[in-house]
Design an enzyme around this catalytic site. Structure first.
Site, PDB file in Angstrom:
ATOM      1  N   TYR A   1       0.842  -1.198   0.000  1.00 26.05           N
ATOM      2  CA  TYR A   1       0.000   0.000   0.000  1.00 26.05           C
ATOM      3  C   TYR A   1       0.882   1.255   0.000  1.00 26.05           C
ATOM      4  CZ  TYR A   1      -3.473   3.468   1.406  1.00 26.05           C
ATOM      5  OH  TYR A   1      -4.282   4.575   1.445  1.00 26.05           O
ATOM      6  N   ASP A   2       1.888   1.282   0.875  1.00 26.39           N
ATOM      7  CA  ASP A   2       2.778   2.446   0.979  1.00 26.39           C
ATOM      8  C   ASP A   2       3.515   2.704  -0.329  1.00 26.39           C
ATOM      9  OD1 ASP A   2       1.989   2.753   3.583  1.00 26.39           O
ATOM     10  OD2 ASP A   2       3.755   1.756   4.436  1.00 26.39           O
TER      11      ASP A   2
ATOM     12  N   SER B   1     -29.406  15.064  20.385  1.00 22.33           N
ATOM     13  CA  SER B   1     -28.871  14.068  21.315  1.00 22.33           C
ATOM     14  C   SER B   1     -29.976  13.064  21.633  1.00 22.33           C
ATOM     15  CB  SER B   1     -28.387  14.753  22.591  1.00 22.33           C
ATOM     16  OG  SER B   1     -29.433  15.506  23.160  1.00 22.33           O
TER      17      SER B   1
ATOM     18  N   LYS C   1     -22.944   1.922  21.690  1.00 24.59           N
ATOM     19  CA  LYS C   1     -22.784   3.381  21.726  1.00 24.59           C
ATOM     20  C   LYS C   1     -21.286   3.694  21.787  1.00 24.59           C
ATOM     21  CE  LYS C   1     -24.436   7.525  24.096  1.00 24.59           C
ATOM     22  NZ  LYS C   1     -23.121   8.133  24.359  1.00 24.59           N
TER      23      LYS C   1
ATOM     24  N   CYS D   1     -20.077  35.931  52.137  1.00 33.19           N
ATOM     25  CA  CYS D   1     -19.556  35.562  50.813  1.00 33.19           C
ATOM     26  C   CYS D   1     -18.029  35.627  50.802  1.00 33.19           C
ATOM     27  CB  CYS D   1     -20.124  36.514  49.765  1.00 33.19           C
ATOM     28  SG  CYS D   1     -19.448  36.253  48.110  1.00 33.19           S
TER      29      CYS D   1
ATOM     30  N   CYS E   1     -17.082  38.785  48.266  1.00 31.72           N
ATOM     31  CA  CYS E   1     -17.361  40.201  48.543  1.00 31.72           C
ATOM     32  C   CYS E   1     -17.662  40.492  50.005  1.00 31.72           C
ATOM     33  CB  CYS E   1     -18.528  40.677  47.678  1.00 31.72           C
ATOM     34  SG  CYS E   1     -20.104  39.899  48.131  1.00 31.72           S
TER      35      CYS E   1
ATOM     36  N   CYS F   1     -25.442  34.582  47.750  1.00 33.21           N
ATOM     37  CA  CYS F   1     -24.987  35.958  47.930  1.00 33.21           C
ATOM     38  C   CYS F   1     -25.899  36.847  47.099  1.00 33.21           C
ATOM     39  CB  CYS F   1     -23.537  36.120  47.479  1.00 33.21           C
ATOM     40  SG  CYS F   1     -22.956  37.836  47.507  1.00 33.21           S
TER      41      CYS F   1
ATOM     42  N   CYS G   1     -21.268  41.805  43.540  1.00 37.20           N
ATOM     43  CA  CYS G   1     -20.296  40.768  43.908  1.00 37.20           C
ATOM     44  C   CYS G   1     -19.427  40.425  42.704  1.00 37.20           C
ATOM     45  CB  CYS G   1     -21.028  39.531  44.408  1.00 37.20           C
ATOM     46  SG  CYS G   1     -19.957  38.099  44.700  1.00 37.20           S
TER      47      CYS G   1
END
EC number: 6.5.1.2
Length: 667
Positions: free
Chosen positions: A35-36, A81, A112, A401, A404, A419, A424
C-alpha cells in the site's frame, strides 16, 4: 499523457480497494508495504503533474495545508442528542411508552461508541463536507481532517447525494501508541480515547490529524429519499454495501427482555473490544414507526441511550472550597487526592450544598467514594466511615460571601446559600463567562482567564463592554498575540448577529434556560416587544410558569437592564429572533412572507447577518430547498441546494443581486 491518466486511475482503484479491505473489512489482501509503495508512486506523479491531483485522491489521506480556523456551518437538520436510560426501569418505561403509541415493535440494538459525533455530506457520490455535532444546530467544518480517516470513503460507486452521521473514534491501539509518543516527547498525555479523538479532529493541520489513526462507525442516514431502506437495519446494510463502515455488533430484537440480554452481554464484554463504548443505543427499527413517533425539541422519541453504570472509586477528601455562581449560589466543592475515574484524573468534585454534606456526614480528611454522574461530572457519593481518621473535620459553611464579604442568605424553599450582592465580583465574572458560552453568545477565544484579566483591568464591567473591546485592550493580556487578538475580535463581531434567544439566555435571567429562551424569543420576535410583556401573557406560553414569568418581567423592567440593552444596541448587537414570524413585522414586499434559502459562501456579509436582515424584511429563512421555496440566494460553491433550486425552477439570486437589492431598500 493518456498513459499517466490510466496509471493514476489504476492507483486510485487499488489504493481505495486496499484501504477498504484494511480499515472497513479488517481483512487486508496485501501487506502495508505494498500500500505504501503505491501511495508514494501516486504522490510522486501528483508532485510532477499537479493537474492529475483530484479532490478525492487517496493522497488527501496524508493531510494537506494547515487552516487558520474552523468555519461554523448550520446543519441541514439538527443533530439531536438521545434521551438517557440508566437502569432497567428506565428502559421498561421507554418500551411501554413506545408500545402504547404504536403497538408491536422491533428494536435495533447498537453499541454506543465513545467518540465524537460527525456528519458527512456526499454530493454525486463524492465526500464534500464533514461537520462536528457542535451545539446540534451549528457544527464546525472539519472536512480536511475527516478526509484523513481511511474508513470514510472519499467517493462511492453510485452518484447519490445524501448525508450520513456517525461517531469518529480513536481505537485503543492508536490511543496507546499516541500516548507513548507523547510520553517520549515529555508531553501531556490524553486522558482517554474520546478526548484524543476530539483533539485530533480539531487540529488545524490535517497532517497531524492523519498521524492519529482515527476511525469511524456510521449509524444513521439523514434523508432516506436516496435509500431503499424501510428499517434502520436495512439502512445500515445499504451503507455496508456502499462501502461505509458500520458496527457489526448490532442486533435486531423483539422484546425488552432481549434488549436487557444484549445490554448484559456487552456490559460484560465491553473491555474485550478494540474501541471504547459507553452504553447501548436502542432504536425503533421501522422507519415508518419512527416517523409516527417523531421528536421532542431535544431528542427522537423512538430511540434511547442506555448508559453503563458509573465507575466508583475511593480517594481522600483534602479540603472543601466554595465557588460563587452567576446567580449568587454558593456551592461547596471537594478538593481531592487526584484519582483516575472513567478515564480521566479527578481532583475536584461537587458536594452540591450544605445539607448534603451534613446529611451524609462528609468530613474533611475522610476517605470518600466518588463517581462521574453520566460519566461526565464528578460527585462525592459518601464517606467510608470505617476508614475515618480521628482528626476528620466537620465542615461549617461561612456566614459571609468569600468573594465580597456580603452576608449569605437562604431563600425560603431553597437548599442553597446565596450571595445577594448585585456588585459581587465573583457573580459578575461568572455572568460574563456565561454570556460568552457556547449555548449563549458563543464567542470563541474569550475564555475564563481572559475575562478575569479584562475584569481586573477594568476593561469590562458588564456584558455590553465586550463589544467595545479594542486591539489595544487585548494585546497586553497574557498569551495574547496579534493573531489571537484578531481572531477574538472577529468572533466578537460575528456574535453581534446571533439570534435573540442566544442573547436572552446569555443575559443570565434567573430560571431562564435554553429551551425557554427559544420559546419566548420565537413568540415575541424582538427585545422591544418583550419590554411590554406581562407575567400573565408569558404564563400563557406552554412550559412557562409563574416563577420564570415573574423573573423575566422583573429583569426587563429594571432601568439598569434597559440601559444595558441600549448599550448593546449602540454596537449593533442583534435583538431579533432569527425565525421571527413575518406577520409581526412590516417588512418589505420583495421579501415579506417569502421562504428563502441561503447557500454557498458569502463574502460581503456573514450568513447570520443576511438571515437577520431578511427576517427584518418579513422573510422566513430556512435550511432546505423544497417546492415551496420562493428564492435561493446563492454564494460561491453553492452545491446541492443550488442544483435542487434549478430542478424546481426556483428563483435564484447571486450575492451581488442580493446586496444591490439591500442597497435599494436601505437607500
Amino acid at each position: 499523457m493518456a498513459d499517466i491518466q490510466s496509471r493514476v486511475d489504476e492507483l486510485h482503484r487499488l489504493l481505495n480497494q486496499y484501504s477498504y479491505e484494511y480499515y472497513v473489512k479488517d481483512n487486508p489482501s496485501v501487506p502495508d508495504s505494498e500500500y505504501d509503495k503505491l501511495l508514494h508512486e501516486l504522490i510522486d506523479i501528483e508532485t510532477q503533474h499537479p493537474e492529475y491531483r483530484t479532490a478525492d485522491s487517496p493522497t488527501v489521506r496524508v493531510g494537506g495545508s494547515a487552516q487558520s480556523t474552523f468555519e461554523k456551518v448550520n446543519h441541514d437538520t439538527p443533530m439531536l442528542s438521545l434521551g438517557n436510560a440508566f437502569n432497567e426501569e428506565d428502559l421498561r418505561k421507554f418500551d411501554q411508552r413506545i408500545r402504547d403509541n404504536i403497538g408491536n415493535v422491533e428494536y435495533m440494538c447498537e453499541l454506543k461508541i465513545d467518540g465524537l459525533a460527525v456528519s458527512l455530506k456526499y454530493e454525486n457520490g463524492r465526500f464534500v463536507q464533514g461537520l462536528t455535532r457542535g451545539d446540534g444546530t451549528t457544527g464546525e467544518d472539519i472536512t480536511e481532517n475527516l478526509k484523513t480517516i481511511h474508513a470514510i470513503p472519499l467517493k462511492i460507486n453510485e452518484s447519490r447525494t445524501f448525508e450520513v452521521r456517525g461517531e469518529a473514534y480513536m481505537p485503543r491501539k492508536s490511543f496507546v501508541n499516541l500516548n507513548e509518543a507523547k510520553a517520549a516527547n515529555e508531553e501531556q498525555p490524553f486522558a482517554n480515547p474520546r478526548n484524543a479523538a476530539a483533539g485530533s479532529l480539531r487540529q488545524l493541520d490535517s497532517k497531524l490529524a492523519a498521524k492519529r489513526k482515527l476511525s469511524v462507525f456510521l449509524y444513521s442516514v439523514n434523508d432516506f429519499t436516496q435509500f431503499n431502506a424501510d428499517t434502520q437495519s436495512e439502512a445500515l446494510d445499504e451503507l455496508d454495501q456502499l462501502g461505509f463502515k458500520t458496527n457489526q455488533e448490532r442486533q435486531r430484537v423483539q422484546t425488552i427482555e432481549e434488549v436487557m440480554t444484549y445490554i448484559d452481554k456487552w456490559t460484560k464484554q465491553r473491555e474485550n473490544l478494540p474501541y471504547d463504548i459507553d452504553g447501548i443505543v436502542i432504536k425503533v427499527n421501522a422507519l415508518e414507526q419512527q416517523e409516527t413517533l417523531g421528536f421532542t425539541q431535544k431528542s427522537p422519541r423512538w430511540a434511547i441511550a442506555y448508559k453503563f453504570p458509573a465507575e466508583e472509586v475511593v480517594t481522600e477528601l483534602l479540603d472543601i472550597e466554595l465557588s460563587i455562581g452567576r446567580t449568587g449560589v454558593v456551592t461547596p466543592t471537594a478538593v481531592l487526592e487526584p484519582v483516575r475515574v472513567a478515564g480521566t484524573t479527578v481532583s475536584r468534585a461537587s458536594l452540591h450544598n450544605e445539607d448534603l454534606i451534613h446529611d451524609k456526614d462528609i468530613r474533611i480528611g475522610d476517605s470518600v467514594v466518588i463517581k462521574k454522574a453520566g460519566d461526565i461530572i464528578p460527585e462525592v457519593i459518601k464517606s467510608v466511615l470505617d476508614r475515618r481518621p480521628d482528626d476528620a473535620e466537620i465542615y461549617h459553611m461561612p456566614s459571609h460571601c468569600p468573594s465580597c464579604e456580603h452576608e449569605l442568605v437562604r431563600i425560603e424553599g431553597e437548599v442553597a446559600l446565596r450571595c445577594i450582592n448585585p456588585k459581587c465580583q465573583a457573580q459578575l465574572v461568572e455572568g460574563l463567562i456565561h454570556f460568552v458560552s457556547r449555548q449563549a453568545m458563543n464567542i470563541d477565544g474569550l475564555g475564563t482567564k481572559i475575562i478575569q484579566q479584562l475584569y481586573e483591568n477594568e476593561k469590562i464591567k458588564d456584558v455590553a463592554d465586550i463589544f467595545y473591546l479594542t486591539k489595544e485592550d487585548l494585546l497586553p493580556l497574557d498569551r495574547m498575540g496579534e493573531k489571537k487578538v484578531d481572531n477574538l475580535l472577529n468572533a466578537i463581531e460575528k456574535a453581534k448577529s446571533n439570534s435573540l434567544e442566544q442573547l436572552l439566555f446569555g443575559l443570565g435571567i434567573r430560571h431562564l434556560g435554553v429551551k425557554a429562551s427559544q420559546v419566548i424569543a420565537e413568540k415575541y420576535g424582538t427585545i422591544d416587544e418583550l419590554f411590554h410583556v406581562t407575567e400573565e401573557a408569558l404564563m400563557d406560553i406552554h412550559d412557562v410558569g409563574h416563577k420564570l414569568a415573574q423573573s423575566v418581567v422583573t429583569y426587563l423592567e429594571n432601568e439598569d437592564i434597559r440601559a444595558l440593552i441600549d448599550k448593546l444596541k449602540a454596537k449593533n448587537v442583534n435583538m431579533i429572533y432569527k425565525g421571527v414570524k413575518t406577520t409581526e413585522l412590516e417588512g418589505h414586499p420583495d421579501f415579506k412572507d417569502k421562504t428563502i434559502v441561503l447557500t454557498g459562501k458569502l463574502y460581503q456579509m456573514t450568513r447570520n447577518e443576511a438571515s437577520n436582515w431578511l427576517a427584518l424584511q418579513g422573510a422566513k429563512v430556512t435550511n432546505s430547498v423544497t417546492k415551496n421555496t420562493d428564492l435561493v440566494i446563492a454564494g460561491e460553491d453553492a452545491g446541492s441546494k443550488l442544483a435542487k433550486a434549478e430542478k424546481f425552477g426556483t428563483e435564484i439570486w447571486s450575492e451581488e443581486a442580493f446586496v444591490q437589492k439591500q442597497n435599494e431598500i436601505e437607500g
